[in-house]
Design a protein around this motif. Structure first.
Motif, PDB file in Angstrom:
ATOM      1  N   PRO A 368      -0.898   4.448   5.577  1.00 39.60           N
ATOM      2  CA  PRO A 368      -2.314   4.079   5.577  1.00 39.60           C
ATOM      3  C   PRO A 368      -3.153   5.119   6.311  1.00 39.60           C
ATOM      4  O   PRO A 368      -2.633   5.906   7.099  1.00 39.60           O
ATOM      5  N   ASN A 369      -4.410   5.099   6.020  1.00 47.88           N
ATOM      6  CA  ASN A 369      -5.324   6.010   6.710  1.00 47.88           C
ATOM      7  C   ASN A 369      -6.636   5.270   6.926  1.00 47.88           C
ATOM      8  O   ASN A 369      -7.305   4.881   5.961  1.00 47.88           O
ATOM      9  N   THR A 371      -9.170   6.513   8.802  1.00 53.11           N
ATOM     10  CA  THR A 371     -10.295   7.385   9.147  1.00 53.11           C
ATOM     11  C   THR A 371     -10.892   8.065   7.922  1.00 53.11           C
ATOM     12  O   THR A 371     -12.074   8.366   7.892  1.00 53.11           O
ATOM     13  N   GLU A 372     -10.083   8.266   6.913  1.00 45.73           N
ATOM     14  CA  GLU A 372     -10.560   8.944   5.706  1.00 45.73           C
ATOM     15  C   GLU A 372     -11.546   8.027   4.963  1.00 45.73           C
ATOM     16  O   GLU A 372     -11.192   6.922   4.563  1.00 45.73           O
TER      17      GLU A 372
END
Ligand SMILES: *[C@@H]1O[C@H](CO)[C@@H](O)[C@H](O)[C@H]1NC(C)=O
Ligand SMILES: *[C@@H]1O[C@H](CO)[C@@H](O)[C@H](O)[C@H]1NC(C)=O
Ligand SMILES: *[C@@H]1O[C@H](CO)[C@@H](O)[C@H](O)[C@H]1NC(C)=O
Ligand SMILES: *[C@@H]1O[C@H](CO)[C@@H](O)[C@H](O)[C@H]1NC(C)=O
Ligand SMILES: *[C@@H]1O[C@H](CO)[C@@H](O)[C@H](O)[C@H]1NC(C)=O
Ligand SMILES: *[C@@H]1O[C@H](CO)[C@@H](O)[C@H](O)[C@H]1NC(C)=O
Ligand SMILES: *[C@@H]1O[C@H](CO)[C@@H](O)[C@H](O)[C@H]1NC(C)=O
Ligand SMILES: *[C@@H]1O[C@H](CO)[C@@H](O)[C@H](O)[C@H]1NC(C)=O
Ligand SMILES: *[C@@H]1O[C@H](CO)[C@@H](O)[C@H](O)[C@H]1NC(C)=O
Ligand SMILES: *[C@@H]1O[C@H](CO)[C@@H](O)[C@H](O)[C@H]1NC(C)=O
Ligand SMILES: *[C@@H]1O[C@H](CO)[C@@H](O)[C@H](O)[C@H]1NC(C)=O
Ligand SMILES: *[C@@H]1O[C@H](CO)[C@@H](O)[C@H](O)[C@H]1NC(C)=O
Length: 719
Positions: A368-369, A371-372
């Protein structure tokens, strides 16, 4: 005074702690038992009594949707005991009938806790005293694991159970193995026997990877990719899926899949089915080429409008077949657009939930990300099967972000036949090693990284669901026969099962314990053992002295001492040999013999009436042919030597199974080895040996395709 009292309590505490530490006996897994003086012999058991109050109870907290009742588990237990020569009747009753019996009952689930301190429906208490044996389970499944302990302890202790009480609960709720049945077919009976093997060591999960393809090398042409071996193992007559699967006889029909699931569930093992997409998905692209990505046809083009509907349609067909609460949608090693991938995973999660009320699992691929901007994260209720640190860090990427994880780290990966990049069988020794970086602690399912403790959650981390070790068939269906998957796992299953449960068996204990237990694992004969009074298992000698018309005349006596007499409808020749024609056969009461063996056929071939297909001798797992050359047919493929048998000459053909190799020789000449040509990832070619089981059911037979004389057949255990 107070000081002394304090010391007293302190010393008592240490004494109690020390006693608790010693509450342990060997078994696989080890069991927390302090044996007391005395033993109760299984030969004193008069009945298995199923507590009538709970006979119909089931465990609805496990993964399976088809949990056996307490009574059904008791019946399987009873037939296991029968197989091990303890014939004990089974009945329903009450606690008033728990003397000189094995009394099976249920207790309070709140008394049994997993490593995270949660209630576990798999715990059990086993109490043995002079009056008998009682198994109290947190659920019928807990009772079942208790019956495995009874069998193991009885086998290890000469038929009796030591007095004492075992209070035993698995640390982790998911304990099992994954088999790549996509790049290699396995028949239902093999899978069912594997479940019996796993269950004996208290594993509860068998993950079947049901679709895949060989490695799609970037250097292949489009035509080569589209012709590459790719399979989908479920067979449906649904119109919408026409063309997806063209290999019915190496697929599972709904009835067969149901039989696999129920037979495994009967022993506490849940099948977790996996249909792999959008990577390793060449089989879908061979079916619908427009769905593939141009630069790698094994990957689906998720942005094609038909891709998600097509895969949803596949799941719609098969979801009703599946009897687990979780299904696996693969989602491994996708290398195209990450957002497409995440959208795909969530779409499948929604589809599987809304159509079948099930959850999904995926292989760890894109972490997962948060911040993007615009990044679509996978739902947190999708469980992640971590397999490699180059894909994800299970603790930091998933667990600390509230995802639950199955540990399938490649520490225990294996790929059949070719030892690069993974070994051909799991690294069993790693299950015994305490690693200094982890403070010397043993490997358990919460240990993802044996060499860096900072990558591992605490033992009581509830988001570690358990552990599964995969076995892959990267080198395709010809590389191995079915049983090689068993041999690759023969030690790995029990060794992993001990730590998956939370046991602490040592390497020294493990090998002696396994060898004591091995002959008593019910419900399977994966090694195709044949009981025998001496190394000679079977010996038919037809010419000397002439066995002419012993009574009844079609009996061919076995002189081994085992009385495995044969029968034949072939006439005798004047010299007493059997005259084999394409209308008759010599049949034994046996079928197949596993490692190691020497099979000798004394014979004369006078004609190949079918020069394309002449069957010399056949059995459950293999067939030996005379065409083309001396050839084994096994697990669906042919393996030929470069030599043929001479015609019109009496010869002794010896077939030798020695470990993981098979040889043949004529009249004591040089051995020739049966081999297979392996294509390694489209990069190189290698040769390797093949271990066939000996075919020992029938010599000749209708349409065998040859004529001649048989003078003798002998089967010896060993090589
Ligand atoms: C049970 O008895 C049969 C017949 O005597 C024997 O062949 C078999 O090996 C025995 N099984 C075990 C596990 O002792
Ligand atoms: C034992 O108790 C059960 C009920 O728990 C009853 O059905 C059964 O008849 C009793 N058996 C004997 C031998 O008293
Ligand atoms: C493709 O071919 C090139 C040139 O021969 C080679 O360097 C490369 O390793 C091959 N790729 C694979 C995946 O085998
Ligand atoms: C998330 O995306 C940002 C922005 O593209 C990137 O800098 C960061 O490395 C990504 N984080 C992870 C864990 O991949
Ligand atoms: C899983 O999470 C998604 C997104 O939050 C949600 O829509 C779905 O209902 C959840 N599924 C279950 C079975 O709770
Ligand atoms: C075959 O057996 C040998 C000797 O036991 C072993 O070294 C080798 O790894 C085995 N090969 C495979 C593919 O399992
Ligand atoms: C089978 O019996 C024959 C005749 O008694 C004997 O010569 C031969 O050695 C036996 N073979 C085996 C493998 O015991
Ligand atoms: C075997 O039987 C056939 C007739 O079916 C006969 O022609 C042949 O001579 C017999 N062979 C021998 C060796 O007796
Ligand atoms: C048969 O001969 C070919 C060509 O000489 C050789 O590559 C192969 O290894 C031989 N096969 C066997 C089983 O010996
Ligand atoms: C049969 O043996 C010959 C050599 O005697 C070899 O050339 C041929 O390839 C073999 N056939 C097969 C199918 O292996
Ligand atoms: C079979 O033979 C191999 C090689 O000689 C040996 O390593 C293995 O232990 C034998 N297996 C059995 C079951 O005797
Ligand atoms: C070869 O003959 C056997 C009967 O002996 C038959 O079962 C098998 O299907 C045949 N194989 C082929 C390829 O025709």
């Amino acid at each position: 005074m107070t000081v002394r009292l304090k010391n007293f309590w302190l010393w008592l505490g240490i004494f109690v702690a020390a006693t608790v530490v010693r509450a342990r006996s060997v078994g696989i897994p080890t069991i927390p038992l302090v044996p007391a003086a005395g033993r109760f012999s299984l030969s004193n058991v008069e009945a298995i009594v199923v507590d009538g109050r709970y006979a119909d109870s089931v465990n609805d907290k496990g993964e399976t949707l088809i949990p056996p009742t307490l009574e059904e588990f008791a019946k399987t237990f009873s037939s296991d005991l029968e197989e091990l020569n303890w014939s004990i009747p089974i009945k329903q009753g009450g606690v008033n009938e728990s003397t000189s019996t094995i009394f099976l009952t249920l207790g309070d689930p709140a008394d049994y806790h997993d490593a995270a301190g949660r209630e576990s429906s798999e715990g059990y208490t086993l109490s043995t005293s002079s009056s008998g044996i009682t198994v109290t389970g947190a659920s019928p499944l807990g009772v079942w694991w208790g019956t495995r302990t009874i069998i193991q302890q009885a086998v290890l202790n000469n038929g009796s159970l030591p007095f004492g009480t075992v209070n035993d609960t698995p640390g982790w709720g998911l304990r099992g193995m994954m088999l790549d049945a996509g790049r290699h077919y396995y028949p239902p009976d093999f899978l069912i026997e594997m479940c019996a093997y796993m269950s004996f060591f208290k594993q509860n999960t068998f993950h079947l990877h049901l679709s895949d393809n060989l490695y799609n090398n970037e250097n292949y042409t489009r035509e080569q990719s589209l012709a590459l071996y790719a399979r989908f193992r479920l067979w449906s007559d649904a119109k919408e899926l026409e063309g997806l699967n063209q290999y019915k006889n190496e697929s599972y029909t709904e009835d067969q899949f149901h039989d696999i699931q129920t037979s495994c569930a009967a022993r506490g093992v849940t099948i977790i089915p996996e249909i792999e997409a959008p990577g390793h998905a060449l089989v879908f692209v061979q079916w619908k080429p427009e769905l593939g990505l141009a630069d790698d046809l094994s990957l689906l083009n998720i942005s094609h409008p038909d891709t998600i509907p097509t895969i949803k349609g596949v799941w719609s067909t098969f979801l009703p077949w599946f009897k687990s609460k979780t299904v696996h949608i693969g989602a491994d090693e996708y290398t195209a657009e990450v957002n497409d991938y995440n959208v795909f995973v969530n779409a499948m999660a929604d589809h599987v939930r809304t159509t079948a009320d099930k959850s999904i699992r995926i292989w760890g691929t894109f972490p997962p990300n948060y911040t993007e901007p615009g990044y679509v994260n996978i739902y947190k209720n999708v469980t992640i099967q971590h397999w490699a640190f180059f894909e994800d860090n299970p603790l930091y990427d998933y667990i600390l972000n509230d995802y639950s994880v199955v540990n399938s780290d490649d520490t225990f990966y294996a790929v059949q036949k070719w030892p690069v990049p993974y070994p051909t069988s799991p690294n069993v020794s790693a299950t015994f090693l305490g690693n200094p970086e982890n403070g010397g602690s043993l490997w358990y399912p919460n240990i993802f990284d044996r060499f860096n403790a900072s990558n591992n959650p605490a033992r009581d981390e509830p988001r570690v669901l358990g552990h599964t070790a995969p076995l892959w068939n990267d080198h395709g269906p010809t590389a191995t026969v079915y049983s090689e998957a068993y041999y690759a796992w023969r030690e790995a299953i029990p060794a992993l099962a001990d730590k998956q449960w939370g046991g602490d068996i040592t390497s020294a204990e493990f090998y002696t314990t396994l060898s004591s237990l091995h002959a008593s694992i019910p419900g399977q004969n994966l090694e195709r053992k044949i009981p025998s009074k001496s190394p000679t298992i079977l010996n038919y000698t037809l010419s000397t002295p002439p066995t002419k018309h012993t009574s009844p005349s079609n009996v061919v006596p076995d002189t081994s001492g085992n009385a495995y007499d044969g029968t034949t409808d072939c006439p005798l020749t004047p010299s007493g040999s059997l005259n084999i024609t394409s209308t008759c056969s010599l049949d034994t009461p046996l079928s197949s013999k596993g490692r190691n063996y020497t099979l000798t056929l004394s014979l004369l071939i006078s004609a190949l009436t079918n020069p394309e297909n002449a069957t010399l001798i056949s059995g459950r797992d293999s067939t030996l042919l005379l065409t083309p050359n001396i050839t084994f047919f096994a697990s669906g493929y042919y393996y030929s030597l470069n030599s043929t048998l001479p015609l019109d000459t009496k010869i002794d053909l010896e077939v030798v199974g020695r470990g993981n190799r098979t040889f043949a020789r004529v009249d004591g000449g040089t051995e020739e080895e049966f081999t297979v040509r392996l294509g390694i990832y489209g990069r190189e070619v290698a040769w390797a040996g093949m271990p066939f089981e000996a075919p020992v059911r029938r010599v000749g037979g209708r349409d065998a395709g040859w004529e001649g004389e048989v003078f003798g057949v002998a089967l010896v255990d060993g090589s």
